[in-house]
Design a protein around this motif. Structure first.
Motif, short mmCIF file in Angstrom:
data_model
loop_
_atom_site.label_atom_id
_atom_site.label_comp_id
_atom_site.label_asym_id
_atom_site.label_seq_id
_atom_site.Cartn_x
_atom_site.Cartn_y
_atom_site.Cartn_z
N ASP A 53 -5.27 -9.80 -17.50
CA ASP A 53 -4.27 -9.80 -18.57
C ASP A 53 -4.42 -8.64 -19.53
OD1 ASP A 53 -3.14 -12.11 -17.52
OD2 ASP A 53 -4.48 -13.40 -18.69
N GLU A 54 -5.52 -7.93 -19.46
CA GLU A 54 -5.73 -6.78 -20.35
C GLU A 54 -5.56 -5.49 -19.55
OE1 GLU A 54 -9.65 -7.25 -21.91
OE2 GLU A 54 -9.22 -9.22 -22.76
N ALA A 55 -5.10 -4.46 -20.22
CA ALA A 55 -4.90 -3.17 -19.55
C ALA A 55 -6.21 -2.66 -18.95
CB ALA A 55 -4.31 -2.15 -20.51
N LEU B 69 -9.91 -3.63 -12.20
CA LEU B 69 -9.59 -4.26 -10.91
C LEU B 69 -9.12 -3.22 -9.90
CD1 LEU B 69 -7.81 -7.48 -12.16
CD2 LEU B 69 -9.80 -7.43 -10.62
N ASP B 70 -8.26 -2.32 -10.35
CA ASP B 70 -7.73 -1.28 -9.46
C ASP B 70 -8.88 -0.45 -8.88
OD1 ASP B 70 -5.78 0.34 -8.17
OD2 ASP B 70 -5.79 1.75 -9.86
N VAL B 71 -9.83 -0.09 -9.70
CA VAL B 71 -10.96 0.73 -9.26
C VAL B 71 -11.90 -0.08 -8.36
CG1 VAL B 71 -13.03 1.95 -10.06
CG2 VAL B 71 -10.84 2.30 -11.22
N ASP C 12 1.56 1.01 -5.60
CA ASP C 12 1.85 2.38 -6.04
C ASP C 12 2.91 2.38 -7.14
OD1 ASP C 12 0.48 4.63 -5.24
OD2 ASP C 12 1.66 4.96 -3.43
N ARG C 13 4.00 1.62 -6.91
CA ARG C 13 5.09 1.56 -7.90
C ARG C 13 4.64 0.97 -9.22
NH1 ARG C 13 7.78 -0.72 -3.60
NH2 ARG C 13 7.92 -2.78 -4.59
N ASN C 14 3.62 0.13 -9.17
CA ASN C 14 3.17 -0.56 -10.38
C ASN C 14 1.91 0.03 -11.00
OD1 ASN C 14 5.01 -3.01 -10.94
ND2 ASN C 14 4.83 -2.90 -8.72
N GLY C 15 1.53 1.23 -10.57
CA GLY C 15 0.46 1.96 -11.23
C GLY C 15 -0.94 1.66 -10.74
N PHE C 16 -1.10 0.96 -9.64
CA PHE C 16 -2.42 0.64 -9.10
C PHE C 16 -2.74 1.61 -7.96
CE2 PHE C 16 -0.67 -3.42 -10.71
CZ PHE C 16 -1.58 -3.65 -11.73
N ALA C 17 -2.94 2.86 -8.32
CA ALA C 17 -3.07 3.94 -7.33
C ALA C 17 -4.29 3.77 -6.43
CB ALA C 17 -3.12 5.29 -8.04
#
Length: 174
Positions: free
Chosen positions: A156-158, A164-166, A41-46
């Motif tokens: 390594d890419e945004a 990956l998060d999704v 959560d803190r690192n933007g991987f909601a």
């Protein structure tokens, strides 16, 4: 008092001790997933954070299931203490490397309980623990799948981090 209680249970002391250890392991797993979810959560991987918050709750349910079984069988369930939990992780991928190692450790603990049940002819507890065997097979598979995704998608890419998060959040929905 424990000697009097011991006559009211079919659980051997050895099986009861391993079940209490299993309850602690499941409780610890819940806390570890909770810390991982907070880091995500803190690192933007909601999306993945939501997935691991659910995993934390599932592990808590696993803990309660063992805990309640001990009491249902007339044993003495021990409320586990909360130990230190890793709060920071070097990378998104490391979260799942640790998750897989934790799941493998849980599987080994489940197997240890079952081995003790077989040695003690405790068929009721062995049957109860078989649910955990199937559950652990699924948990390990899901953790491995998350790591496979890191091999398929460039972290390594945004855009890769977002993908990956999704995708990790969808694990287990198939």
């Amino acid at each position: 008092m424990k000697d009097l209680l011991r006559t009211n249970t079919s659980l051997s002391e050895g099986v009861e001790q391993l079940l209490n250890l299993q309850a602690k392991i499941e409780s610890d797993a819940s806390n570890k997933y909770l810390a991982m979810a907070a880091w995500l959560d803190r690192n933007g991987f909601a999306h993945t954070a939501t997935y691991l918050y659910k995993q934390a709750e599932e592990e808590r349910e696993h803990f309660l299931k063992v805990f309640k079984y001990i009491t249902d069988m007339g044993g003495i369930a021990i409320t586990p203490t909360v130990g230190e939990v890793q709060q920071e992780f070097a990378s998104f991928k490391e979260v799942f490397e640790i998750a897989l190692q934790n799941e493998i450790a849980v599987t080994k603990a489940v197997n240890k309980v079952i081995a003790k049940c077989r040695a003690e002819n405790d068929y009721a507890t062995e049957e109860f623990m078989m649910w955990y065997v199937a559950e652990q097979r699924e948990e390990e598979k899901n953790a491995r799948r998350a790591l496979e995704l890191f091999e398929l998608i460039n972290e390594d890419e945004a855009a890769g981090k977002f993908a990956l998060d999704v995708q990790i959040a969808k694990i287990g929905e198939e």
